[in-house]
Design a protein around this motif. Structure first.
Motif, PDB file in Angstrom:
ATOM      1  N   HIS A  40     -22.064 125.905  53.624  1.00 23.85           N
ATOM      2  CA  HIS A  40     -22.136 127.359  53.455  1.00 23.85           C
ATOM      3  C   HIS A  40     -21.784 127.646  52.006  1.00 23.85           C
ATOM      4  O   HIS A  40     -20.709 127.277  51.536  1.00 23.85           O
ATOM      5  CB  HIS A  40     -21.155 128.070  54.387  1.00 23.85           C
ATOM      6  N   TRP A  41     -22.710 128.269  51.294  1.00 28.54           N
ATOM      7  CA  TRP A  41     -22.492 128.640  49.896  1.00 28.54           C
ATOM      8  C   TRP A  41     -22.487 130.147  49.775  1.00 28.54           C
ATOM      9  O   TRP A  41     -23.276 130.838  50.424  1.00 28.54           O
ATOM     10  CB  TRP A  41     -23.624 128.110  49.008  1.00 28.54           C
ATOM     11  N   ARG A  42     -21.631 130.661  48.908  1.00 20.39           N
ATOM     12  CA  ARG A  42     -21.593 132.081  48.536  1.00 20.39           C
ATOM     13  C   ARG A  42     -21.827 132.110  47.025  1.00 20.39           C
ATOM     14  O   ARG A  42     -20.984 131.640  46.255  1.00 20.39           O
ATOM     15  CB  ARG A  42     -20.245 132.675  48.906  1.00 20.39           C
ATOM     16  N   ILE A  76     -24.659 139.247  45.876  1.00 21.78           N
ATOM     17  CA  ILE A  76     -24.187 138.110  46.669  1.00 21.78           C
ATOM     18  C   ILE A  76     -25.343 137.525  47.474  1.00 21.78           C
ATOM     19  O   ILE A  76     -26.100 138.254  48.121  1.00 21.78           O
ATOM     20  CB  ILE A  76     -23.057 138.536  47.625  1.00 21.78           C
ATOM     21  N   HIS A  77     -25.464 136.203  47.419  1.00 22.80           N
ATOM     22  CA  HIS A  77     -26.477 135.481  48.189  1.00 22.80           C
ATOM     23  C   HIS A  77     -25.752 134.371  48.948  1.00 22.80           C
ATOM     24  O   HIS A  77     -25.022 133.592  48.343  1.00 22.80           O
ATOM     25  CB  HIS A  77     -27.535 134.900  47.240  1.00 22.80           C
ATOM     26  N   GLU A  78     -25.945 134.324  50.248  1.00 22.92           N
ATOM     27  CA  GLU A  78     -25.299 133.280  51.047  1.00 22.92           C
ATOM     28  C   GLU A  78     -26.337 132.285  51.539  1.00 22.92           C
ATOM     29  O   GLU A  78     -27.444 132.675  51.926  1.00 22.92           O
ATOM     30  CB  GLU A  78     -24.532 133.903  52.212  1.00 22.92           C
ATOM     31  N   ARG A 126     -26.783 128.889  54.100  1.00 19.00           N
ATOM     32  CA  ARG A 126     -26.229 128.036  55.161  1.00 19.00           C
ATOM     33  C   ARG A 126     -27.298 127.035  55.561  1.00 19.00           C
ATOM     34  O   ARG A 126     -28.489 127.355  55.554  1.00 19.00           O
ATOM     35  CB  ARG A 126     -25.846 128.867  56.387  1.00 19.00           C
ATOM     36  N   GLY A 139     -17.768 127.853  48.475  1.00 20.25           N
ATOM     37  CA  GLY A 139     -18.222 127.709  49.846  1.00 20.25           C
ATOM     38  C   GLY A 139     -17.386 126.737  50.639  1.00 20.25           C
ATOM     39  O   GLY A 139     -16.207 126.509  50.345  1.00 20.25           O
TER      40      GLY A 139
END
Length: 130
Positions: free
Chosen positions: A51-53, A61-63, A65, A99
């Motif tokens: 999981h990256w933020r 913000i872009h997440e 997974r 993340g």
């Protein structure tokens, strides 16, 4: 280098700006990052998901997974290390990433290993001193 350790899993990240894959005049900035994951625990663990933020210089913000990393779900015995390189495009000359990895221990326990927050900085960042 940025480092974090969670339950004996050490994650080290080294980011860099990739000028040859960037086009600043078109608001395209590419960053690569090298990740080293070391199992310093006494358990065997498998990296199951990530999981990256990602936050760009404008605060967007872009997440992200997904399963594993770079198409793999590596298993690490005590003392073993897995290293990979990946990248991140941004439309701003700077940003941050952080993340976690979901790890599965041989005991059946699932836990999150922290990926430390790290900065993405290009030579095109305009800094102001107030």
């Amino acid at each position: 280098m940025y480092k974090a350790t969670t339950q004996g899993i050490r994650v080290c990240v080294e980011p860099r700006f990739v000028e040859e894959e960037s086009q600043p005049e078109k608001r395209k900035f590419f960053f690569a990052y090298r990740v080293e994951i070391t199992n310093m625990s006494t358990k065997r663990v498998q990296l199951r998901s990530r999981h990256w933020r990602i936050i760009d210089g404008d605060g967007n913000i872009h997440e992200v997974r997904g399963a594993g990393v770079v198409g793999e779900q590596p298993t690490l015995g005590p003392g073993e290390t897995f290293t990979y390189t990946s990248g991140c495009p941004l439309t701003t000359p700077d940003g941050t990433m952080q993340g976690s990895y979901t790890m599965l221990a041989d005991t059946g326990e699932t836990f999150r290993a922290e990926i430390p927050a790290f900065s993405l900085d290009s030579p095109f960042v305009k800094r102001a001193i107030h």
